[in-house]
Design a protein around this motif. Structure first.
Motif, short mmCIF file in Angstrom:
data_model
loop_
_atom_site.label_atom_id
_atom_site.label_comp_id
_atom_site.label_asym_id
_atom_site.label_seq_id
_atom_site.Cartn_x
_atom_site.Cartn_y
_atom_site.Cartn_z
N VAL A 113 -51.33 -33.07 14.74
CA VAL A 113 -52.22 -32.81 13.54
C VAL A 113 -51.70 -31.62 12.42
N GLN A 114 -51.94 -31.83 11.50
CA GLN A 114 -51.74 -30.87 10.58
C GLN A 114 -52.30 -29.48 10.59
N VAL A 115 -51.38 -28.83 10.45
CA VAL A 115 -51.64 -27.16 10.62
C VAL A 115 -52.29 -26.42 8.86
N ALA A 116 -53.61 -26.14 9.06
CA ALA A 116 -54.10 -25.49 7.80
C ALA A 116 -53.79 -24.25 8.11
N LYS A 117 -53.38 -24.13 6.45
CA LYS A 117 -53.09 -22.93 5.69
C LYS A 117 -53.73 -21.44 6.27
N GLY A 118 -54.83 -21.28 6.77
CA GLY A 118 -55.69 -20.35 6.72
C GLY A 118 -55.18 -20.05 8.40
N THR A 119 -54.41 -20.89 8.82
CA THR A 119 -54.01 -20.49 10.61
C THR A 119 -53.21 -19.84 11.12
N ILE A 120 -51.66 -19.89 9.70
CA ILE A 120 -50.78 -19.54 10.10
C ILE A 120 -50.80 -17.79 9.59
N ASP A 121 -51.86 -17.76 8.08
CA ASP A 121 -52.26 -16.69 7.56
C ASP A 121 -53.50 -15.53 8.17
N VAL A 122 -54.41 -16.23 9.33
CA VAL A 122 -54.47 -14.74 10.97
C VAL A 122 -53.61 -14.68 11.25
N LEU A 123 -52.30 -15.76 11.35
CA LEU A 123 -51.88 -14.95 12.62
C LEU A 123 -51.22 -13.60 12.15
N MET A 124 -50.96 -13.87 10.95
CA MET A 124 -49.82 -12.92 9.70
C MET A 124 -50.52 -11.54 9.78
N GLU A 125 -51.87 -12.12 9.72
CA GLU A 125 -52.75 -11.05 9.30
C GLU A 125 -52.87 -9.93 11.22
N ALA A 126 -52.75 -10.65 11.72
CA ALA A 126 -53.17 -9.55 13.07
C ALA A 126 -51.58 -8.89 13.68
N GLY A 127 -50.38 -9.25 12.95
CA GLY A 127 -48.90 -9.32 12.91
C GLY A 127 -48.47 -9.69 14.08
N TRP A 128 -49.09 -10.62 14.53
CA TRP A 128 -48.60 -10.98 15.60
C TRP A 128 -47.44 -12.17 15.07
N VAL A 129 -47.20 -12.87 13.95
CA VAL A 129 -45.78 -13.32 13.15
C VAL A 129 -46.12 -13.38 11.89
N ARG A 130 -44.72 -13.67 11.74
CA ARG A 130 -43.78 -13.89 10.15
C ARG A 130 -42.91 -14.18 9.93
N PRO A 131 -42.60 -14.42 8.84
CA PRO A 131 -42.11 -15.81 8.23
C PRO A 131 -40.49 -15.19 8.67
N ALA A 132 -38.97 -15.84 8.68
CA ALA A 132 -38.48 -14.92 9.52
C ALA A 132 -36.93 -16.00 9.00
N GLY A 133 -37.26 -16.48 7.44
CA GLY A 133 -36.60 -17.16 6.80
C GLY A 133 -36.94 -18.50 6.33
N ARG A 134 -35.50 -18.92 5.90
CA ARG A 134 -36.22 -20.40 5.66
C ARG A 134 -35.06 -21.76 6.40
N ARG A 135 -34.95 -22.68 6.87
CA ARG A 135 -34.37 -23.65 7.24
C ARG A 135 -32.93 -23.96 5.84
N GLU A 136 -32.36 -24.39 6.17
CA GLU A 136 -31.02 -24.87 5.52
C GLU A 136 -31.21 -26.55 5.50
N ILE A 143 -40.00 -20.66 7.93
CA ILE A 143 -39.64 -20.72 9.32
C ILE A 143 -40.78 -19.35 9.44
N TYR A 144 -41.00 -19.64 10.91
CA TYR A 144 -41.83 -17.93 11.59
C TYR A 144 -41.34 -18.04 12.54
N ALA A 145 -42.17 -16.78 12.83
CA ALA A 145 -41.30 -15.97 13.84
C ALA A 145 -42.66 -15.33 14.82
#
Length: 197
Positions: A113-136, A143-145
């Motif tokens: 299913v599609q991931v809502a933009k807010g879902t990843i934002d919540v995880l980033m706000e919690a400090g558990w997920v960060r952007p890890a660069g871009r795919r070539e 990409i996220y880690a």
């Protein structure tokens, strides 16, 4: 008679004690210099603080002092606001943790299913997920880690400590619907064989 700690050991201890965030060995060396055996100093401090009110721990290659887990409840000054993650956020966090680095399209392909933009934002706000660069790839998707805070929050030394499928099944953490479907899938093959006979 107890031996006095050497100056290098004391410097490492002081550096870790005043650090606002966990430190890598390279960051510790910036403060204490290259003259001593940092690995031995960290091991000695770890042994000295084991079983005490604070412990020296390593999480994701970074070192810090933390309150002993059995005493943490005594030191809470304010009420923790527990925010329950939505099922979508929990699934997204699990996918990122087990497959990192991973793009939004890859998360969507795994979840189906599609991931809502807010879902990843919540995880980033919690400090558990960060952007890890871009795919070539065309469009160069982000990409996220997971973060060191993710490891600390869940009490993991590294991602290798994440539970495997057998561990999750044994703990009863797999979705009962998934387990029922697995059972039905095996059962339907047997029933079909009987009908054909």
């Amino acid at each position: 008679m107890m031996q006095e700690p050497d100056d290098y050991l004391r410097a490492v201890e002081a550096t870790l004690f005043v650090a606002e965030t966990p430190l890598t060995p390279a960051e510790i060396r910036l403060h204490v210099g290259e003259d001593g055996d940092l690995r031995a100093a960290l091991a000695t401090l770890g042994d000295q603080y084991a079983g005490r009110g604070i412990n020296l721990v390593e999480r994701g290659g970074r070192w810090h002092f933390q309150t002993a887990p059995d005493l943490a409840h005594m030191l809470r000054r304010e009420k923790d606001e527990t925010r329950k993650l939505s099922r979508a956020a929990t699934e997204t966090l699990a996918i990122i943790a087990y497959h990192e680095p991973v793009s939004r399209a890859e998360i969507e392909a795994i979840r189906g299913v599609q991931v809502a933009k807010g879902t990843i934002d919540v995880l980033m706000e919690a400090g558990w997920v960060r952007p890890a660069g871009r795919r070539e790839l065309p469009g160069r998707p982000l990409i996220y880690a997971t973060t060191v805070e993710f490891l600390t929050h869940f009490g993991l030394s590294s991602r290798r400590d994440l539970p495997g499928l057998d561990d999750l099944r044994a703990a009863g953490l797999l979705d009962p619907v998934d387990l029922a479907l697995e059972g039905l899938a095996g059962q339907s093959v047997v029933e079909n064989d009987e009908e054909e006979a």
